[in-house]
Design a protein around this motif. Sequence first.
Motif, PDB file in Angstrom:
ATOM      1  N   LYS A 314       0.829  -1.210   0.000  1.00 45.92           N
ATOM      2  CA  LYS A 314       0.000   0.000   0.000  1.00 45.92           C
ATOM      3  C   LYS A 314       0.859   1.254   0.000  1.00 45.92           C
ATOM      4  N   GLU A 319      -0.460  -2.391  -5.276  1.00 48.29           N
ATOM      5  CA  GLU A 319      -1.653  -3.220  -5.442  1.00 48.29           C
ATOM      6  C   GLU A 319      -2.122  -3.240  -6.896  1.00 48.29           C
ATOM      7  N   SER A 320      -2.043  -2.088  -7.572  1.00 47.04           N
ATOM      8  CA  SER A 320      -2.470  -2.031  -8.971  1.00 47.04           C
ATOM      9  C   SER A 320      -1.531  -2.849  -9.855  1.00 47.04           C
ATOM     10  N   ARG A 321      -0.251  -2.849  -9.494  1.00 51.67           N
ATOM     11  CA  ARG A 321       0.712  -3.652 -10.264  1.00 51.67           C
ATOM     12  C   ARG A 321       0.395  -5.137 -10.099  1.00 51.67           C
ATOM     13  N   ALA A 323      -2.500  -6.406  -9.494  1.00 51.70           N
ATOM     14  CA  ALA A 323      -3.729  -6.671 -10.256  1.00 51.70           C
ATOM     15  C   ALA A 323      -3.419  -6.854 -11.735  1.00 51.70           C
ATOM     16  N   ASP A 324      -2.497  -6.057 -12.259  1.00 54.04           N
ATOM     17  CA  ASP A 324      -2.098  -6.185 -13.673  1.00 54.04           C
ATOM     18  C   ASP A 324      -1.449  -7.542 -13.936  1.00 54.04           C
TER      19      ASP A 324
END
Length: 621
Positions: A314, A319-321, A323-324
């Motif tokens: 965080k 987190e977005s990485r 998810a990718d």
Amino acid sequence: MGRSRCPLEWEGLDVSKQLGGVDWQSREPHFADVLLGDFYDLACVCRELAEAPPYPERVSGATWDLVADVCSLALDGSKTVRPFSPVVTNGTRRSFDVQDLSQEDLELLSAAVQHLTRPDIAARIHDVLWLRRHGPGIQHALSALDLYSNIPIDSNGYRLGLVQSWERAVTLARSLGKTTFETAQDLEAQLSHMLSSLTAEGDILALMLSRMMMRQRIALTEASDFADLMAVRGQSEPAKGPVGGLQFLECARDWYQTAGLSDRADDMSIALAEAAVAEGIERASGASSSHMVAAHHLEKAIQQYRRTSHGYRKERALESRLADIRTLHRDYSQRATEEFELIEGRSFDLTEIAEAAEASVKGKEALPALLNFIAVAPIPSAEQLTEMHRERLAQGSIADLFGRSIITNGGRVAYKVPALAEDSKEHVIASHVVTSHQMYIGGLVQGAIAPALRALSQEHSITKEVLYELCTQSPAVPPGRETIFAMGLAAGFEWDFITSSYLVIPQIENFFRFHLKSQGIITTSLDQDGTETEKTLSPLLDLAKDCQLIDADIELAFRATLVDPRGSNLRNDLLHGLSEPHTANGAAGIYIWWLVLYIVLVPFWTRSSGEMDDSASRLRP
């Protein structure tokens, strides 16, 4: 058992005198090209020397044969009680073990070790003599400890025997208590120095030594220093290769974790993850691309990301990485299924079996035809399948030396079967039993159940109303569920196994729950907060088998087809919306429908004919 050795007459033989007359120095050149700790090559050279020379050096041949056996042993330096084991074990057969040594063999080894100058061979012999408690006191243990710790760990290539020997030295020193307390401390200091030197050189032995020291909890006060050295080496080495930088980063991560530096450990995990992502993307492109391999690398990347703390991710907006990477992993996994190729095996002619199944239901009234229909296929024997695979493993199986993954049609890894080892043997056997069971029922459906169903449907109209009457009279069907059972079974007679699966599979759970409760067995679990939850099918099957409501064959049939990810897993896939239409309309869906019909009609079967009693013993509703 151990191999036969050079024959030797012991009666009246003075072993020490005979060995004293052997020209040991002339044998040393044979070992000149063998690196210290390379016990496989040492065993090979000793076998050559064991070719029985003419008397009086016949005792020398027997000695080298014994030494070869000792060198051939596998060593697990972390174990105190049984550090040596046979290098090959195959069911009831194995290679040489320490316990195979007779008292005469021990006397010969005890005399021979006085003449051997190589520290790796002499250390092993003293260790074996200590383990067999040959000779007075702990002298052999002390000699083994001294010799093990005098085997230099140098940068001359991969030799697992070196690190295992030093680990055995540590274990020995610790097991002997106060006698070797200072020796144990000296060993830790030496190993600490060697790890620093080998890491600076980028040697593969540094990786092996690092893992051993972590395992033995050695030099933990220097953990941060080791971690920094490993991190620097990992960043300077090429990522790939047997001594690639990634392996050093893994060791650095573990040392940082040991030192309590969690953020630095997470840094290493992210570096490993991104390297795995890069490798996966590379493997997904090019002439020799493989989305299956690429998905495997991305799976490793996700695992590395999950090792890091949520707060770490965080704070760094990772987190977005993650998810990718998950999205890319799903894409590669789905594409991987397109790379599968059909492997065709030997075909089988099921014509005679199909004709016999059809004949068993033709020309009969409806109820006798139905009763014969549930008898057209045997219930596969759990015991026979287990014994078959137990015997197969005892004979040896190269395929089982490697783990395998079970992948769904959507590319998801549903289950991983470990490689064959002593502690995973039963797990591997169980996996094969489930797989064989599902292959077997595929043959039963195609060769017997489907042909008999076609023949039955041509002569009789088995309607929902007929099945409802049968369900109301069957003690197997729980009260109030007759309509749902009848609707599900009727759909099967219309060859609509998608509908039948959605209707009867949930009722299977209720069937077990009802009959277990009837026997006073609790079918719920109580949470810590007092919430009472109904058990699902898998634990219900365990209870039903334990209380003998069903036998092992019926239990395997339901488990392998409905809830085991190594099998069809039909129940779980249906309830979670993961099942494709062809799955329910395939062998698994047809077989479960037939099995439920079998359960419903078995009571009628036993009433109509005394020869049906064996099948009734499978169920006690």
